[in-house]
Design a protein around this motif. Structure first.
Motif, short mmCIF file in Angstrom:
data_model
loop_
_atom_site.label_atom_id
_atom_site.label_comp_id
_atom_site.label_asym_id
_atom_site.label_seq_id
_atom_site.Cartn_x
_atom_site.Cartn_y
_atom_site.Cartn_z
N CYS A 167 0.84 -1.20 0.00
CA CYS A 167 0.00 0.00 0.00
C CYS A 167 0.88 1.25 0.00
O CYS A 167 2.01 1.24 0.47
CB CYS A 167 -0.89 -0.03 1.25
N HIS B 47 -1.68 -4.30 5.21
CA HIS B 47 -1.32 -3.82 6.54
C HIS B 47 -2.56 -3.49 7.36
O HIS B 47 -3.64 -3.25 6.80
CB HIS B 47 -0.43 -2.57 6.42
N ASP C 142 0.45 3.66 1.82
CA ASP C 142 0.35 4.22 3.17
C ASP C 142 1.73 4.67 3.69
O ASP C 142 2.71 3.94 3.61
CB ASP C 142 -0.22 3.14 4.11
N CYS D 220 -5.70 -0.14 7.42
CA CYS D 220 -5.61 0.36 6.04
C CYS D 220 -6.86 1.17 5.71
O CYS D 220 -7.98 0.64 5.73
CB CYS D 220 -5.45 -0.81 5.07
N GLY D 221 -6.68 2.45 5.40
CA GLY D 221 -7.81 3.32 5.07
C GLY D 221 -8.56 2.84 3.84
O GLY D 221 -9.76 3.04 3.71
N VAL D 222 -7.83 2.20 2.93
CA VAL D 222 -8.45 1.70 1.71
C VAL D 222 -9.42 0.56 2.04
O VAL D 222 -10.53 0.50 1.51
CB VAL D 222 -7.36 1.22 0.72
#
Ligand code: ZN
Length: 222
Positions: free
Chosen positions: A41, A100, A43, A103-105
């Motif tokens: 990601c 991870h 991130d 994860c905002g996604v």
């Protein structure tokens, strides 16, 4: 953080870090032979080289939100080209897809409506919807809430497994798997704990990654 801090860091790199590793950088200036493709990601809290204690030149890195690998031939572009180059040209021996925690996604996949005005993000997140559907069916068909921490973790893990499956649709990956000289790995990085678990296809579960056991030296004869 302002760009001043970034520029100060650059200056410190040039004055103190580069001179210590001059030989490595000058060797790398002539070419690269990375050992692995690391897909993770975007991130900001993930530092693949710090996490794996690798040096410049060791990892070929593809960073994209949600560590998503569209199945071939969907979304031909940056991710598919990076995979093709790493696997087909550089000949990496391993590909690691690393998700991870927090994860905002993945949170966006669980709750996509607020993201609808973001058309690029929404379209991209659709590639993680099969993971959400799979978790809904397997783990929580009768639960009313589908935004619990347990659901988020299960979704994050499942997304890694789905992206590994998508990776196997890419012609360069198929060719190397047929040759038998490419290994695929699915990881989940726990940001707060510094722990990495890896997908074990036999157990169909993520298990803690242990460092390889040191090879025992043959006992000396008396
Ligand atoms: Zn993320």
């Amino acid at each position: 953080m302002s760009v001043d801090r970034i520029l100060k860091g650059l200056s410190r790199f040039q004055k103190t870090v580069y001179p210590k590793h001059r030989d490595l950088f000058q060797k790398l200036a002539l070419g690269q032979r990375p050992e692995a493709l690391f897909i993770t990601c975007a991130d900001s809290r993930i530092d693949p080289c710090m996490l794996t204690q690798t040096k410049p030149g060791d990892l070929f890195i593809s960073r994209v939100i949600g560590n998503i690998v569209p199945p071939y031939p969907d979304a031909i572009g940056g991710v598919s080209a990076t995979i093709e180059y790493a696997v087909g040209v550089l000949g990496v021996a391993d590909v690691i897809v690393c998700g991870h925690t927090d994860c905002g996604v993945m949170k966006g996949v669980m709750n996509p409506e607020p993201l609808e005005p973001l058309t690029s993000v929404s379209a991209w997140l659709n590639y993680a919807q099969p993971a959400r559907q799979a978790v809904l069916q397997e783990k929580a068909p009768h639960e009313e809430r589908h935004d619990s921490p347990e659901f988020l973790l299960a979704l994050t893990e499942r997304n890694v497994v789905e992206q590994l499956a998508n990776l196997r649709t890419h012609p360069s990956v198929i060719a190397r798997l047929e040759q038998g000289d490419l290994r695929l790995h699915g990881w989940l990085y726990d940001l707060g704990e510094g722990v990495v678990t890896a997908y074990d296809p036999e157990k169909e579960a993520f298990v803690r990654v242990e460092s390889p056991k040191p090879k025992l030296r043959a006992a000396r004869r008396p």
